[in-house]
Design a protein around this motif. Structure first.
Motif, mmCIF file in Angstrom:
data_model
loop_
_atom_site.group_PDB
_atom_site.id
_atom_site.type_symbol
_atom_site.label_atom_id
_atom_site.label_comp_id
_atom_site.label_asym_id
_atom_site.label_seq_id
_atom_site.Cartn_x
_atom_site.Cartn_y
_atom_site.Cartn_z
ATOM 1 N N UNK A 51 69.100 24.514 43.234
ATOM 2 C CA UNK A 51 68.875 23.269 42.546
ATOM 3 C C UNK A 51 70.148 22.860 41.990
ATOM 4 N N UNK A 52 70.304 21.333 41.913
ATOM 5 C CA UNK A 52 71.390 21.018 41.072
ATOM 6 C C UNK A 52 70.992 19.323 40.700
ATOM 7 N N UNK A 53 71.461 18.870 39.638
ATOM 8 C CA UNK A 53 71.172 17.749 38.798
ATOM 9 C C UNK A 53 72.356 16.917 38.689
ATOM 10 N N UNK A 67 64.211 28.428 62.542
ATOM 11 C CA UNK A 67 63.615 28.302 61.173
ATOM 12 C C UNK A 67 64.391 27.357 60.271
ATOM 13 N N UNK A 68 64.453 26.019 60.505
ATOM 14 C CA UNK A 68 65.089 24.926 60.030
ATOM 15 C C UNK A 68 65.181 24.845 58.353
ATOM 16 N N UNK A 69 66.445 24.697 57.821
ATOM 17 C CA UNK A 69 66.618 24.587 56.528
ATOM 18 C C UNK A 69 66.404 23.118 56.113
ATOM 19 N N UNK A 70 65.624 22.957 54.894
ATOM 20 C CA UNK A 70 65.292 21.647 54.544
ATOM 21 C C UNK A 70 65.800 21.483 53.294
ATOM 22 N N UNK A 71 66.489 20.403 52.853
ATOM 23 C CA UNK A 71 66.865 19.807 51.516
ATOM 24 C C UNK A 71 65.799 18.840 50.946
ATOM 25 N N UNK A 72 65.934 18.581 49.794
ATOM 26 C CA UNK A 72 65.008 17.731 49.268
ATOM 27 C C UNK A 72 65.841 16.877 48.023
ATOM 28 N N UNK A 73 65.927 15.368 48.136
ATOM 29 C CA UNK A 73 66.499 14.567 46.908
ATOM 30 C C UNK A 73 65.648 13.578 46.452
ATOM 31 N N UNK A 74 65.450 13.734 45.137
ATOM 32 C CA UNK A 74 64.565 13.114 44.181
ATOM 33 C C UNK A 74 65.255 11.900 43.412
ATOM 34 N N UNK A 75 65.098 10.648 43.717
ATOM 35 C CA UNK A 75 65.645 9.760 42.683
ATOM 36 C C UNK A 75 65.139 9.576 41.521
ATOM 37 N N UNK A 92 64.439 11.495 36.304
ATOM 38 C CA UNK A 92 62.867 11.902 36.609
ATOM 39 C C UNK A 92 62.942 12.826 37.798
ATOM 40 N N UNK A 93 63.833 12.411 38.813
ATOM 41 C CA UNK A 93 63.739 13.400 39.856
ATOM 42 C C UNK A 93 64.426 14.654 39.433
#
Length: 740
Positions: free
Chosen positions: A161-163, A25-33, A64-65
């Protein structure tokens, strides 16, 4: 051979993702610019991820990410975020406009007069730090994240989450992973020059894109197997685009981004690059197109994403967007006050401890406070407390108390004019305002105000103004009956000094009661050669003296836009009792003048509205001072004395000691800020018309106009063609800029 190679690569790729991963069950990260309006492409990617069933286990974003990622981390789906964005008025967010109804009467007058306001300190004009405070953005984010307002550790959100933000004092990167989510997102997305910095934890924070616009490095420590990245940053410009100073400056900034992305893109397992270079940072009107660009960009990675989704075996639940109707306020805390008291802030917010209010009324209260312009920022948060919330706010009082304001105007009555204003707040008291207008042009004027604002208590004000005209064409109606009847119009010189002392109170926010005393110094002369042949004198005086009066007025105003109203109600009632005069006339007697105006605006269908107005007035007393009579004609605002607009007739060509008028304007906003309107007005005016049935009979005068209006930063630009069968006159009226 080429087809065999492609088939081999596809099989190899499928094999690499179909092998037994480190975790089933792979863990997935998402980065938004970051990327301003270009970041709306993130929505298209999020919608696709949701439709495929890809579970995101950590989100990181900048600018905006951070907005898109923060909302997604809260629990919203990509489709829900799309709906939120579609319903958002970005013009309102960017300009930080405060609804007219939230302003005090004094602030409304200022907002509808000046085109530009600049701080003025130590005899130096300063440029503002930003176009907007970002208050409307923060208000919206606070509402959207209210459901998780009690979560201070962002790793405990539905999706961790972090920003990223930038410390403007040190230039260092600041990771925001704790605190209030709405405040963190606001700081990360505070685009330089557009929004002012956000003060958090004794730091002055701005857009994280200044130092790190693709915050992937922080995800390395989050125990993730796969990282998906969405990059909406600009690539290096080609040689044919480096032909302007602005593009060269953009290219210099892009050098750093391009260099950093060489390494960061290698850390990204699935790299998505929407083609959004044709859009700008503020292309929010093309939002739907930009979102589709995100959906298009992710299509080349669908096979990889389907493999991940199959391994996760996850179905994203649609979050329930909280329908916030009412909020119970268990406690209120205000921090950062120095000049102003907590009771002043609470009075503007208009809610108390233990009170349950609608979120709509809460938002209006915030607007009331912001509209005072006494605070540079107003950050707040809701902390869950039983069945209600603890409301705490941190204010930053405005340091600038002196301002230079500018305006420009042209119309066919006042002609060309430039407005220069000096405003000083807190001159003698914490809640006073001094304002001085210098109006230079064809007809120079001035206006002086000193006002002590006590809100719902009795406020005190002083006003002094001067209006002057030379070679002003006046109609026969203002000329005494004893003058040669063959004279139709004459050239006059007109000057009026008016000085008032008054007190007023707000019975409700939109209801004001005002009483005071007035001195009016009125002078009307002529050196018209045609007229002077009658009296054989170098100058004839029609009026030259002072008039003393007591006055009172009541006003209810909920109109949403003074120039192009679409909703609201207006009632103005006023009376003046002239008890003395030093005029040259021997026939002056005490007299009273009563006026009223009722206006109702409403929207018929989208973009089509109507405004219906009726007004009237009459004089009690037998003074023959015609300069104080009512006059109709022309098109304008801020008239002197008792004059008002009437289409189809020349300025002031209709005159009498009593009148009644009805007008209606149908307005269609066919494009944003572009209007086409049609007006019709009808009136009865004359001497003592209310003593008979004349005022109630068919109108003696009628007129019409059709026009175009454009709302601009300097005010409206209007062109109106008007006509009347009664006067047989027609022509154009031109108005440019706010009236003053």
């Amino acid at each position: 051979m080429r087809n065999l190679l492609i088939l081999f690569l596809l099989l190899l790729f499928h094999w690499s993702f179909s092998q037994e991963p480190e975790r089933k069950n792979p863990r997935v990260g998402l980065v938004l610019s970051g990327g301003g309006a270009k970041g709306l492409a993130h929505i298209g990617v999020l919608k696709t991820l949701d439709s495929l069933g890809v579970r995101i286990d950590y989100v990181a974003g900048t600018s905006m990410g951070a907005v898109m990622g923060g909302l997604y981390a809260t629990g919203y789906t990509g489709k829900q975020i799309d709906s939120i964005i579609s319903a958002t008025d970005f013009d309102l967010l960017i300009t930080d406009d405060v609804p007219r109804k939230s302003r005090t009467f004094y602030e409304r007058k200022n907002a509808e007069k000046y085109a530009l306001t600049l701080p003025f300190n130590n005899f130096k004009i300063q440029l503002p730090s930003s176009i907007s405070r970002g208050q409307n953005v923060f208000n919206l984010l606070s509402k959207l994240t209210l459901d998780v307002s009690g979560v201070e550790d962002f790793s405990k959100l539905p999706i961790p989450f972090y920003c990223i933000a930038t410390d403007m004092l040190t230039g260092k990167e600041v990771v925001l992973d704790r605190g209030n989510l709405a405040q963190a997102i606001s700081a990360s997305s505070a685009l330089p020059t557009l929004y002012q910095p956000v003060r958090l934890d004794n730091k002055l924070l701005m857009d994280g894109g200044i130092v790190n616009n693709y915050p992937i490095l922080g995800l390395e420590s989050k125990d993730l197997d796969i990282i998906i990245g969405v990059d909406v940053q600009d690539d290096l410009l080609t040689i044919n685009k480096l032909e302007s100073v602005s593009n060269i400056l953009i290219q210099i900034s892009n050098f750093r981004v391009a260099k950093e992305m060489v390494g960061k893109s290698k850390l990204t397992d699935i790299y998505i690059k929407p083609e959004v270079s044709e859009y700008s940072l503020v292309s929010f009107k093309e939002g739907a197109e930009i979102i589709r660009k995100g959906q298009t960009a992710i299509t080349s990675q669908l096979e990889e994403l389907k493999i991940i989704a199959k391994a996760q075996n996850f179905t994203k639940r649609k979050a329930k967007i909280p329908e916030i109707q009412k909020i119970k306020i268990n406690d209120i805390s205000i921090f950062g006050l120095n000049k102003y008291t907590a009771s002043y802030v609470r009075g503007k917010l208009r809610f108390r401890t233990g009170e349950t209010i609608s979120f709509d009324n809460f938002s209006k209260g915030v607007n009331n406070l912001v509209a005072t312009n006494n605070f540079d920022s107003f950050l707040y948060k809701f902390s869950p407390d039983g069945e209600g919330y603890v409301f705490s706010a941190k204010v930053t009082e405005a340091k600038n108390t002196t301002f230079i304001k500018f305006g420009a105007h042209y119309d066919q009555l006042y002609k060309s004019a430039a407005l220069l204003n000096l405003t000083k707040k807190q001159l003698l008291l914490k809640n006073d305002v001094l304002s001085l207008d210098f109006i230079l042009g064809d007809n120079s004027r001035y206006n002086f105000d000193y006002y002590i604002d006590k809100g719902f208590y009795w406020s005190v004000g002083i006003n002094s103004k001067y209006i002057g005209f030379t070679n002003f064409t006046n109609p026969r109606s203002l000329i005494s009956e004893s003058v040669d009847p063959d004279i139709d119009k004459i050239q006059m010189n007109f000057s009026e000094f008016t000085h008032q002392f008054f007190v007023e109170t707000l019975i409700k926010k939109d209801l004001a009661l005002k009483i005071g005393i007035e001195l009016k110094d009125l002078k009307i002369t002529t050196n018209d050669n045609v007229f002077l042949t009658v009296f054989d004198t170098p100058e004839y005086k029609f009026e030259d003296g002072e008039y003393y009066s007591l006055f009172g007025s009541i006003k209810i105003d909920t109109i949403d836009n003074e120039l192009f109203p679409t909703s609201g109600f207006l009632f103005e009632g006023s009376s003046k009792f002239y008890f003395g005069s030093s005029a040259l006339r021997d026939d002056f007697n005490e007299l009273s003048i009563f006026k009223s105006k009722i206006s109702k605006a409403f929207t018929i269908v989208d973009k089509l509205s109507i405004n219906i107005t009726t007004e009237g007035g009459f004089k009690v007393g037998n003074s023959n001072t015609k300069a104080l009579h009512f006059g109709l004609g022309g098109y304008g605002s801020d008239y002197f004395n008792n004059y008002s607009t009437f289409y189809g007739y020349d300025y002031f060509s209709l005159n009498g000691n009593s009148y009644v008028k009805v007008d209606s304007t149908l307005d269609y906003e066919f494009l944003n800020n572009h209007h086409i309107n049609f007006s019709a007005n009808f009136a009865n005016i004359g001497d003592d018309i209310f003593l008979s049935s004349d005022w109630f009979e068919s109108p003696s005068y009628e007129g019409y106009s059709i026009g175009y209006g454009l709302e601009t930063i300097i005010g409206p630009i209007e062109l109106k063609y008007n006509w009347s069968e009664g006067s047989k006159e027609s022509g154009f009226y031109v108005n440019v800029g706010y009236w003053f």
